[in-house]
Design a protein around this motif. Structure first.
Motif: not given
Length: 391
Positions: A7-14, A238-239, A259-262
């Protein structure tokens, strides 16, 4: 084969689905990906797969006027789901794309981006999954006709009875299951390719089956809309945004989920802009890039392998992959790669005039003008001999 990570932070993809009636701005919004910037500050390279045949052609001048280099957009017109997935696979594996001739065959010319480098998409748009669904259904209908032709022959049917049996063929339950599988596999392929993606679809009425007092079952419209085509198209995205026009004719977007919460779920956006989601990329730019490489097809193949070994009583034992057949295959593959490398080196040494002569010579010899899909050693040798004779 399973993939895993700590578990680690990764780049988010649209991962976005846009759906709605025609002229509600789906294509326009999807192509705003061209305005996006990569973590290194360079513009996105967009692979645009267009089953709608020309859905964005009229928008390209506007993009260019706004400073977008169209060399970073590669458009492919296809209504084949299989071809679409081949282009996605190339994006995932980092393969070269080749220019197509007028007949849709690959040439030897590698597609390049605005910097002159081999084209590697940062984002993929599939503008028209409803068309892909229709073409998939039609291909299965044609297969169903062949299936009924075999049945008619076995039943000894002739004349009108045979004709009705074949031409009256329709989709069976297993065909619908196949279509649903293909739709889910498409989205999971996109999710696993490591690229940002947007898919668009037309809309249709949501219906539910209701049992009537007499025991019959009818479909009843619920009043809600859903993407037209593959079932549960937006489930893994996600969207999901439903595009529509309000009473004043303004383009609007109903954010069904994000899910990106934009934007908040169920928000109504007037004149929505995709550039709002650039923040998703900027916020995670310094994180590690990660892509799930698995596909639904690979998972099914793995399950088949496990079940086969369970039936044979070899579950839990490693599969012996050192048999003679495997070794022969590896030898053949190595020889094929070697000849292809010689062909590539020879082609690079030819000047433009010689390349033109070489293509003509290959055509005259009944050979394709690109080696990518050639795996027969003798054909490759003939190919090499042909271009080596060019002076």
């Amino acid at each position: 084969m399973a993939t895993a990570r700590k578990a680690s932070a990764t780049q988010s993809k649209l991962a976005m689905v846009l759906y709605g009636e025609q002229f509600t701005g789906k294509s326009t919004m999807a192509m705003q990906l061209a305005y996006f910037k990569r973590p290194d500050g360079k513009p996105f390279r967009v692979l645009y797969l267009d089953p709608e045949s020309g859905s964005i052609d009229d928008y390209l001048p506007d993009l260019e006027e706004n400073g977008i280099d169209l060399g970073n957009i590669y458009i492919v017109y296809t209504q084949s789901l299989g071809e679409v997935q081949e282009y996605i696979k190339k994006a995932k594996t980092g393969e070269d794309y080749y220019e197509l001739d007028e007949d849709g065959n690959e040439t030897d010319e590698v597609v390049t981006d605005a910097d002159g480098e081999p084209f590697r998409p940062d984002a993929i748009v599939i503008d028209g999954t409803t068309i892909l669904n229709l073409s998939t259904k039609q291909s299965l209908v044609e297969f169903s006709k062949k299936r009924n032709s075999v049945k008619a022959k076995a039943q000894g049917l002739v004349g009108d009875e045979r004709l009705v049996k074949i031409e009256g063929a329709g989709l069976e339950l297993k065909d619908y299951n196949t279509i649903n599988f293909k739709g889910q596999d498409l989205i999971l392929d996109l999710m696993g390719c490591g690229k940002h993606f947007i898919v668009t679809a037309r809309e249709t009425d949501e219906k539910v089956s209701v049992k009537q007092p007499d025991g019959s079952v009818t479909s009843v419209v619920t009043g809600r809309k859903k993407p037209d085509g593959f079932k549960d198209l937006g489930y893994n995205a996600k969207t999901v945004i439903r595009m529509f026009r309000d009473e004043d004719g303004n383009v609007c977007g109903h954010v069904e989920k994000d899910r990106t919460h934009v934007h908040e779920d169920n928000a109504i956006l007037v004149d929505p802009t995709l550039v709002d989601w650039q923040s998703v990329i900027d916020k995670t730019a310094k994180n590690k890039e990660f892509a799930v490489k698995n596909s639904l097809v690979q998972s099914v193949e793995k399950e088949q392998d496990i079940y086969s070994r369970e039936v044979l009583g070899t579950a839990g034992k490693p599969i012996d992959k050192t048999d003679n057949t495997t070794k022969e295959t590896e030898t053949t593959t190595s020889e094929v790669d070697d000849i292809k490398a010689q062909i590539s080196a020879k082609q690079k040494s030819l000047n433009p005039m010689q390349k033109s002569k070489a293509k003509q010579a290959l055509t005259d010899a009944g050979l394709p003008t690109a080696t990518k899909n050639i795996d027969d050693i003798e054909t490759l040798k003939k190919y090499l001999d042909t271009i080596s004779s060019i002076k």
